[in-house]
Scaffold this active site. Structure first.
Site, PDB file in Angstrom:
ATOM      1  N   LYS A  11       1.072  -1.271  -0.001  1.00 30.03           N
ATOM      2  CA  LYS A  11       0.109   0.105  -0.120  1.00 30.03           C
ATOM      3  C   LYS A  11       0.685   1.370  -0.151  1.00 30.03           C
ATOM      4  O   LYS A  11       1.739   1.116   0.560  1.00 30.03           O
ATOM      5  CB  LYS A  11      -0.998   0.001   1.213  1.00 30.03           C
ATOM      6  CG  LYS A  11      -1.549   1.488   1.542  1.00 30.03           C
ATOM      7  CD  LYS A  11      -1.449   1.358   3.170  1.00 30.03           C
ATOM      8  CE  LYS A  11      -0.160   1.642   3.661  1.00 30.03           C
ATOM      9  NZ  LYS A  11       0.079   2.884   4.470  1.00 30.03           N
ATOM     10  N   PRO A  96       9.704  -4.852   2.809  1.00 30.59           N
ATOM     11  CA  PRO A  96      10.216  -4.475   4.229  1.00 30.59           C
ATOM     12  C   PRO A  96       9.291  -4.454   5.251  1.00 30.59           C
ATOM     13  O   PRO A  96       7.965  -4.037   4.743  1.00 30.59           O
ATOM     14  CB  PRO A  96      10.709  -3.307   3.708  1.00 30.59           C
ATOM     15  CG  PRO A  96      10.912  -3.049   2.165  1.00 30.59           C
ATOM     16  CD  PRO A  96       9.659  -4.140   1.703  1.00 30.59           C
ATOM     17  N   ALA A 106      -1.271  -5.746   4.835  1.00 32.50           N
ATOM     18  CA  ALA A 106      -1.772  -6.287   3.529  1.00 32.50           C
ATOM     19  C   ALA A 106      -1.742  -8.092   3.747  1.00 32.50           C
ATOM     20  O   ALA A 106      -2.619  -8.635   3.011  1.00 32.50           O
ATOM     21  CB  ALA A 106      -0.771  -6.063   2.439  1.00 32.50           C
ATOM     22  N   ASP A 138      -4.526  -0.095   8.770  1.00 29.66           N
ATOM     23  CA  ASP A 138      -4.531  -0.453   7.422  1.00 29.66           C
ATOM     24  C   ASP A 138      -4.990  -1.574   6.574  1.00 29.66           C
ATOM     25  O   ASP A 138      -5.120  -1.416   5.659  1.00 29.66           O
ATOM     26  CB  ASP A 138      -2.895  -0.172   7.225  1.00 29.66           C
ATOM     27  CG  ASP A 138      -2.286   1.272   6.929  1.00 29.66           C
ATOM     28  OD1 ASP A 138      -3.354   2.264   6.827  1.00 29.66           O
ATOM     29  OD2 ASP A 138      -1.225   1.567   7.099  1.00 29.66           O
TER      30      ASP A 138
END
Length: 294
Positions: A11, A96, A106, A138
């Site tokens: 993202k 990372p 994610a 997120d």
């Protein structure tokens, strides 16, 4: 049953405005979010035991698997779906960690999509949405992994039609804790940075027929409010942005999320590719990805 697999795309916050800090301590944000064509890969082998195995070049950076957001999301969903089928996850980690590109979020979102597929649930099932919000700010935006404006604490999502944006993403290999960046921003509970007028004059983003150039112009008129406090936490972020700006054809260079990953947008993929090669040569220790955002 066959093994299921999914991609956990990175993202990228193209803009990030901090509207203030709520009385409960959460920060109220507004962000244009895109997704990259680089991703972790998650597989699910259906079975009786819920567990997670790690592989890939950055697996070591993830720490103890019992703390992983994939397991957290799966456990929270199991509490809400009686008799939920699950199994063994394997995460191929290439993004990372603690990098401002929602890697762990994610991964958790990919786990929810795989569990939804295995259990015949839709992605907009209220239980999936609730668990996404409980797992991390997120995670909801990562469940759909589509361009949007994300507001509130990440729960309100308004779809956007973004053009394909040739880009280079760079991470200097230094983890940045989101909490440290918000502490450096220094807002007190209940402190607002915008007034009612600001909200009424809020940006109107380009429509679905807009060109890449129009989008870059609109994005450039905005910023990432966490960039300056993040540079105080990790000054190398300034070096990354400078390195991106020093490449030929960089239209816009900016930090994503709370850092330390930064990105630049280019006119075409050839320019992005040449820019990535230059940064790899000049900074062999940095993680560099050339691709597209959309």
């Amino acid at each position: 049953m066959p093994v299921l697999n999914d991609e956990a795309r990175a993202k990228v916050n193209l803009t990030l405005r901090v509207n203030g800090r709520r009385a409960d301590g959460y920060h109220d944000l507004e962000s244009v979010v895109a997704f990259a064509d680089c991703a972790d890969r998650l597989t699910l082998s259906p079975g009786s035991d819920l567990d997670l195995k790690m592989s890939g070049p950055l697996a070591q950076a993830c720490g103890d698997t019992s703390d992983n957001l994939v397991i957290k999301a799966a456990r929270l969903l199991a509490e809400r779906v009686p008799g939920m089928k699950a199994g063994s996850f394997t995460l191929d980690k290439v993004l990372p960690v603690a990098a401002g590109i929602g890697g762990g979020s994610a991964d958790a979102a990919a786990a929810l999509r795989l569990l939804a597929q295995l259990n015949g649930l839709s992605f907009d099932d209220p239980r999936i949405i609730e668990v996404a919000q409980l797992t991390g700010a997120d995670v909801p935006v990562c469940v759909n992994s589509r361009g949007c404006v994300m507001t509130g604490v990440g729960e309100a999502l308004q779809p956007l039609s973004l053009p394909k944006m040739p880009c280079v993403m760079v991470n200097p290999g230094v983890p940045v804790a989101t909490r440290d960046v918000f502490n450096a921003l220094g807002l007190r509970n209940g402190e607002l940075l915008v007034g009612v007028t600001d909200v009424l004059l809020r940006d109107r983003w380009p429509d679905d027929k807009a060109s890449l150039e129009e989008w870059v112009e609109a994005l450039a008129a905005n910023s990432n409010d966490l960039e300056t406090p993040a540079m105080r936490v990790q000054p190398v972020i300034g070096d990354v942005i400078a390195a991106l700006n020093a490449t030929n054809g960089a239209w816009l260079a900016r930090m994503s999320g709370s850092g330390a990953t930064c990105f630049a947008i280019y006119e075409n993929t050839a320019e992005a590719g040449r820019a990535a090669e230059k940064i790899r040569r000049d900074h062999p220790g940095w993680w560099v990805h050339a691709g597209t955002l959309s």
